[in-house]
Design a protein around this motif. Structure first.
Motif, PDB file in Angstrom:
ATOM      1  N   ILE A   1       0.615  -1.173  -0.185  1.00 37.91           N
ATOM      2  CA  ILE A   1       0.029  -0.222  -0.028  1.00 37.91           C
ATOM      3  C   ILE A   1       0.898   1.249  -0.015  1.00 37.91           C
TER       4      ILE A   1
ATOM      5  N   LYS B   1      -6.077   3.672  -3.433  1.00 34.13           N
ATOM      6  CA  LYS B   1      -5.435   4.617  -2.390  1.00 34.13           C
ATOM      7  C   LYS B   1      -5.677   6.040  -2.253  1.00 34.13           C
TER       8      LYS B   1
ATOM      9  N   ALA C   1      -7.103   2.818   2.250  1.00 33.05           N
ATOM     10  CA  ALA C   1      -7.341   2.184   1.115  1.00 33.05           C
ATOM     11  C   ALA C   1      -8.887   1.999   1.024  1.00 33.05           C
TER      12      ALA C   1
END
Ligand code: SAH
Length: 218
Positions: free
Chosen positions: A167, A193, A199
């Motif tokens: 991420i 994102k 997220a």
């Protein structure tokens, strides 16, 4: 043994496969064109020449699999790929998914944790055709911090959880397509994102992948 000849018969079988994928709901024409163009039988022993164009997963070396064409098409469609985007793939395996992304003109970075599978790609015939694909031997949970941030991330093994480092290595607005879950079935998620680093999650169909495993295997 593998043979590297792409005949009219193979092309015909691929047209059939593309038709099946359309019937199953794949609509992204760029994904379908990539599948039409790539000789999937090059990724398998020539004894399985015809099976290469059936819509099913197939065993390759080291107890791993080449994903089912529908799964490859489904995940790739969810990525909403645009040309020249930077894509990180976890789980090179046969290399088929990476080449689908490469055929769609992405800049591909693909990681495999099994040394033997990684080494096989050095000599693979299609390798030189796609200078836009870079192959790495490593642990996908770590990602590739020096090559990020990425527009898109695709995980092609069953993730026990969403790897936080991956991420981190995404651009804001970037998307990750990841099958999450332990056991036989995983849920396909698409994560986008946000500016605050979190997220947003969308949930799709269930699939069945080989597990994403921590660490490298020599
Ligand atoms: N994308 C592949 C599908 C491969 S199957 C294809 O198109 O054929 C999943 C692959 O993920 C296996 O090769 C497995 O060795 C690899 N894998 C599992 N855990 C991993 C990890 N932590 N890092 C990198 N690769 C991993």
């Amino acid at each position: 043994m593998r043979t590297f000849e792409d005949t009219y018969r193979h092309k015909g079988l691929r047209m059939q496969l593309v038709k099946v994928l359309r019937e199953k709901g794949i609509t992204d024409e760029r994904v379908l064109t990539a599948i039409q163009n790539i000789p999937r039988h090059y990724f398998m022993d020539s004894a399985f020449d015809k099976i290469a164009y059936e819509d099913r997963a197939f065993p390759i070396a080291e107890g791993q699999t080449i994903s089912q064409p529908y799964t490859v098409a489904y995940q790739t469609q969810l990525l909403e790929l645009k040309p020249y985007e930077k894509v990180l793939e976890i789980g090179t395996g046969s290399g088929y998914q990476a080449i689908v992304l490469g055929e769609m003109q992405a800049q591909v970075f693909t990681i495999e944790r099994q040394k033997k599978l990684f080494d096989e790609h050095r000599k693979f015939v299609l390798r030189n055709k796609y200078p836009n694909i870079k192959y790495f031997y490593g642990d996908g949970f770590e990602g590739l911090p020096t090559f990020g941030p990425f527009d898109k991330v695709i995980i092609t093994a069953a993730a026990p959880y969403i790897p936080p480092k991956l991420i981190q290595q995404m651009k804001v607005g970037g998307k990750m397509v990841i099958p999450v879950g332990e056991g036989h079935v995983q849920r396909m998620l698409r994560l986008t994102k946000q500016a605050d680093g979190t997220a947003k999650e969308e949930v799709f169909e269930n699939f069945s992948f080989v597990p994403m495993v921590e660490g490298k295997n020599s």
